[in-house]
Design a protein around this motif. Structure first.
Motif, PDB file in Angstrom:
ATOM      1  N   GLY A  91       0.795  -1.220   0.000  1.00 13.87           N
ATOM      2  CA  GLY A  91       0.000   0.000   0.000  1.00 13.87           C
ATOM      3  C   GLY A  91       0.829   1.273   0.000  1.00 13.87           C
ATOM      4  N   SER A  92       2.167   1.129  -0.056  1.00 19.33           N
ATOM      5  CA  SER A  92       3.105   2.259  -0.097  1.00 19.33           C
ATOM      6  C   SER A  92       3.080   3.114   1.162  1.00 19.33           C
ATOM      7  CB  SER A  92       2.838   3.137  -1.335  1.00 19.33           C
ATOM      8  OG  SER A  92       3.015   2.396  -2.529  1.00 19.33           O
ATOM      9  N   ASP A  93       2.594   2.570   2.272  1.00 16.49           N
ATOM     10  CA  ASP A  93       2.619   3.294   3.547  1.00 16.49           C
ATOM     11  C   ASP A  93       3.926   2.955   4.261  1.00 16.49           C
ATOM     12  OD1 ASP A  93       2.284   4.381   6.100  1.00 16.49           O
ATOM     13  OD2 ASP A  93       0.120   3.994   6.108  1.00 16.49           O
ATOM     14  N   VAL A  94       4.945   3.750   4.013  1.00 15.16           N
ATOM     15  CA  VAL A  94       6.273   3.453   4.527  1.00 15.16           C
ATOM     16  C   VAL A  94       6.310   3.509   6.049  1.00 15.16           C
ATOM     17  CG1 VAL A  94       7.048   5.848   4.311  1.00 15.16           C
ATOM     18  CG2 VAL A  94       8.730   3.995   4.277  1.00 15.16           C
ATOM     19  N   ASP A  95       5.518   4.403   6.651  1.00 13.43           N
ATOM     20  CA  ASP A  95       5.541   4.531   8.104  1.00 13.43           C
ATOM     21  C   ASP A  95       4.907   3.321   8.785  1.00 13.43           C
ATOM     22  OD1 ASP A  95       6.682   7.243   8.126  1.00 13.43           O
ATOM     23  OD2 ASP A  95       4.789   7.774   7.174  1.00 13.43           O
ATOM     24  N   ALA A  96       3.784   2.843   8.256  1.00 15.01           N
ATOM     25  CA  ALA A  96       3.158   1.642   8.806  1.00 15.01           C
ATOM     26  C   ALA A  96       4.076   0.435   8.625  1.00 15.01           C
ATOM     27  CB  ALA A  96       1.809   1.384   8.140  1.00 15.01           C
ATOM     28  N   ALA A  97       4.734   0.362   7.465  1.00 12.07           N
ATOM     29  CA  ALA A  97       5.645  -0.757   7.220  1.00 12.07           C
ATOM     30  C   ALA A  97       6.786  -0.755   8.228  1.00 12.07           C
ATOM     31  CB  ALA A  97       6.196  -0.669   5.795  1.00 12.07           C
ATOM     32  N   LEU A  98       7.330   0.423   8.532  1.00  7.88           N
ATOM     33  CA  LEU A  98       8.414   0.511   9.518  1.00  7.88           C
ATOM     34  C   LEU A  98       7.917   0.155  10.917  1.00  7.88           C
ATOM     35  CD1 LEU A  98      10.222   3.704   8.223  1.00  7.88           C
ATOM     36  CD2 LEU A  98      11.181   1.391   8.316  1.00  7.88           C
ATOM     37  N   HIS A  99       6.666   0.493  11.219  1.00  5.36           N
ATOM     38  CA  HIS A  99       6.094   0.123  12.522  1.00  5.36           C
ATOM     39  C   HIS A  99       6.067  -1.391  12.685  1.00  5.36           C
ATOM     40  CE1 HIS A  99       3.278  -0.285  15.873  1.00  5.36           C
ATOM     41  NE2 HIS A  99       2.589  -1.101  15.105  1.00  5.36           N
ATOM     42  N   TYR A 100       5.544  -2.085  11.669  1.00  5.16           N
ATOM     43  CA  TYR A 100       5.454  -3.551  11.777  1.00  5.16           C
ATOM     44  C   TYR A 100       6.841  -4.187  11.755  1.00  5.16           C
ATOM     45  CZ  TYR A 100       0.439  -3.031  11.190  1.00  5.16           C
ATOM     46  OH  TYR A 100      -0.870  -2.676  11.369  1.00  5.16           O
ATOM     47  N   LEU A 101       7.759  -3.604  10.990  1.00  4.23           N
ATOM     48  CA  LEU A 101       9.124  -4.100  11.004  1.00  4.23           C
ATOM     49  C   LEU A 101       9.719  -3.966  12.404  1.00  4.23           C
ATOM     50  CD1 LEU A 101      11.717  -5.101   9.588  1.00  4.23           C
ATOM     51  CD2 LEU A 101      12.221  -2.709   9.061  1.00  4.23           C
ATOM     52  N   ALA A 102       9.480  -2.825  13.043  1.00  2.00           N
ATOM     53  CA  ALA A 102      10.000  -2.607  14.398  1.00  2.00           C
ATOM     54  C   ALA A 102       9.422  -3.608  15.378  1.00  2.00           C
ATOM     55  CB  ALA A 102       9.685  -1.182  14.852  1.00  2.00           C
ATOM     56  N   ARG A 103       8.124  -3.931  15.244  1.00  2.00           N
ATOM     57  CA  ARG A 103       7.511  -4.916  16.136  1.00  2.00           C
ATOM     58  C   ARG A 103       8.158  -6.287  15.974  1.00  2.00           C
ATOM     59  NH1 ARG A 103       0.986  -4.014  16.055  1.00  2.00           N
ATOM     60  NH2 ARG A 103       1.056  -6.076  17.013  1.00  2.00           N
ATOM     61  N   MET A 104       8.446  -6.648  14.748  1.00  2.00           N
ATOM     62  CA  MET A 104       9.069  -7.941  14.504  1.00  2.00           C
ATOM     63  C   MET A 104      10.497  -7.976  15.056  1.00  2.00           C
ATOM     64  SD  MET A 104       7.657  -8.500  10.597  1.00  2.00           S
ATOM     65  CE  MET A 104       7.934 -10.267  10.435  1.00  2.00           C
ATOM     66  N   ILE A 105      11.238  -6.887  14.855  1.00  2.00           N
ATOM     67  CA  ILE A 105      12.601  -6.829  15.365  1.00  2.00           C
ATOM     68  C   ILE A 105      12.609  -6.859  16.885  1.00  2.00           C
ATOM     69  CG2 ILE A 105      14.633  -5.332  15.565  1.00  2.00           C
ATOM     70  CD1 ILE A 105      14.019  -4.353  12.700  1.00  2.00           C
ATOM     71  N   GLU A 106      11.748  -6.062  17.505  1.00  2.00           N
ATOM     72  CA  GLU A 106      11.709  -5.971  18.965  1.00  2.00           C
ATOM     73  C   GLU A 106      11.317  -7.289  19.602  1.00  2.00           C
ATOM     74  OE1 GLU A 106      12.222  -3.959  22.618  1.00  2.00           O
ATOM     75  OE2 GLU A 106      12.844  -3.533  20.560  1.00  2.00           O
ATOM     76  N   ALA A 107      10.494  -8.073  18.888  1.00  2.00           N
ATOM     77  CA  ALA A 107      10.047  -9.358  19.415  1.00  2.00           C
ATOM     78  C   ALA A 107      11.069 -10.469  19.197  1.00  2.00           C
ATOM     79  CB  ALA A 107       8.720  -9.757  18.771  1.00  2.00           C
ATOM     80  N   GLY A 108      12.181 -10.158  18.531  1.00  2.00           N
ATOM     81  CA  GLY A 108      13.203 -11.178  18.317  1.00  2.00           C
ATOM     82  C   GLY A 108      12.956 -12.063  17.120  1.00  2.00           C
ATOM     83  N   GLU A 109      12.192 -11.574  16.143  1.00  2.00           N
ATOM     84  CA  GLU A 109      11.926 -12.357  14.940  1.00  2.00           C
ATOM     85  C   GLU A 109      13.243 -12.685  14.229  1.00  2.00           C
ATOM     86  OE1 GLU A 109      10.656 -14.648  12.878  1.00  2.00           O
ATOM     87  OE2 GLU A 109       8.748 -13.615  13.242  1.00  2.00           O
ATOM     88  N   ASP A 110      13.277 -13.826  13.579  1.00  2.00           N
ATOM     89  CA  ASP A 110      14.436 -14.224  12.795  1.00  2.00           C
ATOM     90  C   ASP A 110      14.595 -13.251  11.624  1.00  2.00           C
ATOM     91  OD1 ASP A 110      16.320 -15.413  11.142  1.00  2.00           O
ATOM     92  OD2 ASP A 110      15.524 -17.435  11.409  1.00  2.00           O
TER      93      ASP A 110
END
Length: 452
Positions: free
Chosen positions: A276-295
């Motif tokens: 959807g080209s929403d770069v800010d939402a994409a970075l939010h979900y990326l941050a959640r995955m990183i913070e949770a220790g995702e591979d």
């Protein structure tokens, strides 16, 4: 193996001095009636009630698999079953235990049954982390009922538990705790003597913040409540304020479990935000995955798929960017890999979008599956063997490099799909150039008319 004297001693100390244990331990249910949530499992006549009543569940199942997200009571249910049935309770984690530890527990259970007349409940946490061979080691004990196995998993057991063990088990699916469930638990913890004994109250906004921090996790809620209560009492306050909660819990726990449903939900949201080209939402979900220790390799794989699925020829650099990110992530790992994943996520989110690579292969596959294949035209067949010419193979083939423009006007597709147009380019980004090229090529091939 002797009965667990250490566990018995710990329980005795807790009864004599409840404050010596964490609040989450002190508030652990002692009976099924005290269990928070899971009403669908606790109604009269339910398999779990029958198991506690001394049965073995439907179809003679002598093991139970508890499936659900973290912090909703899987360990608690196992403990309640053992207490209600007056059986020994032994807990192992698949993270730190292996076949050797399992066999030791099983041998001890057999001796305890013979020497003390005491049956054993073996609680195995995170069974999905056991390999097939490790899970196989449990089968004799389950089949011979040397132990009552209660296994917990956050992953779908139909994918993570071997079929022989699953078929001998009663599968119980636990549901996430609601805010109302946690509110009731917090109230009990505040008022009951084994909890905080009404030593302090809880402001409404503080309660709301605790529920948000908990994310449906009972342990997290009680741990945060205990810390906030301690801070309030240290200041001589009789009510836990929002400020006390914020002081003791400086960040909200991420509502994400890398081995559970959130793993897929957040990953899906990341890709859909990029699409959807929403770069800010994409970075939010990326941050959640990183913070949770995702591979990080999992994240990188998803980005590579997105580069072809949603961007394609609109930006031909998207796939090389995603592939380079995956290679970099494999080499450096976290925490630095977060920078590389951010780089790729931003590039993909802001790239022009085209799904023509997806729709084109989808349409071609649909025709093939519908039987629209047909023989390869004779002039395109392999002619590099003796006798091919007699069969007409490769005869009449025009070598494109021998004609001006290197485009030979001859039939390439089988008759069944001749004239079909699978690739329909967009006018977005770099794909606009491909749109011009494909029309010229089709015209040179004599296929400039409407698609069939």
């Amino acid at each position: 193996m002797e009965p667990d004297l250490f566990t018995a001693a710990a329980e005795q100390r807790q009864e004599q001095d409840p404050s010596s244990s964490p609040l989450a331990v002190r508030m652990r249910p002692r009976t099924l009636d005290e269990v928070v949530g899971q009403r669908h499992l606790l109604k009269p006549g339910s398999p779990l009630r029958r198991l506690v009543g001394g049965g073995t569940g439907p179809a003679g199942a002598s093991s139970v698999i508890l499936w659900g997200p973290p912090g909703i009571g899987k360990t608690t249910l196992a403990y309640v079953v053992s207490k209600a049935t007056e059986k020994r309770f032994v807990e192992l984690s698949a993270i730190t235990s292996g076949v050797k530890e399992v066999r030791t527990v099983i041998d001890g259970a057999r001796r305890a049954a013979g020497g003390y007349g005491k049956e054993t409940v073996l609680f195995l946490d995170e069974i999905h982390r056991f390999s097939k061979a490790q899970q196989d080691s449990l089968l004799p004990a389950v089949e011979n009922r040397w132990v009552t196995l209660i296994a917990a998993t956050t992953e779908n057991p139909y994918f993570s538990v071997i079929s022989p063990l699953l078929s001998r088990s009663l599968l119980l699916t636990l549901e996430s705790l609601t805010d109302e469930d946690l509110k009731g638990l917090l109230h009990r913890a505040l008022t009951e003597e084994r909890g905080l004994g009404s030593a302090v109250g809880l402001a409404k906004d503080a309660e709301t913040h605790l529920l948000r921090i908990a994310g449906g996790d009972a342990r997290r809620a009680l741990t945060a409540l205990e810390a906030a209560a301690g801070a309030a009492l240290d200041k001589g306050e009789t009510e836990i304020s929002l400020a006390s909660v914020e002081e003791t819990v400086d960040r909200a726990a991420v509502t994400y479990d890398r081995d559970g449903d959130q793993h897929y939900d957040v990953a899906s949201a990341l890709i859909k935000s990029i699409r959807g080209s929403d770069v800010d939402a994409a970075l939010h979900y990326l941050a959640r995955m990183i913070e949770a220790g995702e591979d990080p390799r999992f994240i990188a794989r998803r980005l590579m798929i997105s580069a072809s699925e949603d961007i394609g020829l609109a930006d031909p650099t998207a796939l090389p960017t995603a592939v380079a990110a995956a290679q970099a992530v494999a080499m450096i790992g976290f925490p630095e890999a977060a920078l590389t994943l951010s780089h790729a996520t931003i590039a993909l989110a802001l790239a022009p979008k085209s799904n023509t690579a997806t729709t084109a292969i989808g349409a071609a596959l649909a025709d093939v599956r519908a039987g629209l294949a047909g023989p390869v035209p004779a002039h395109l067949r392999d002619g590099h063997y003796k006798g091919a010419a007699k069969l007409g193979h490769a005869q009449g083939y025009v070598y494109p490099h021998d004609v001006p423009g290197a485009i030979a006007a001859q039939q390439y597709a089988p008759d069944a799909v001749h004239g079909k147009r699978y690739y329909e380019p967009t006018r977005y980004g770099a794909e606009a150039r491909y749109a011009d090229v494909v029309e010229k090529v089709r015209e040179r091939l004599g296929r400039s008319g409407p698609a069939v």
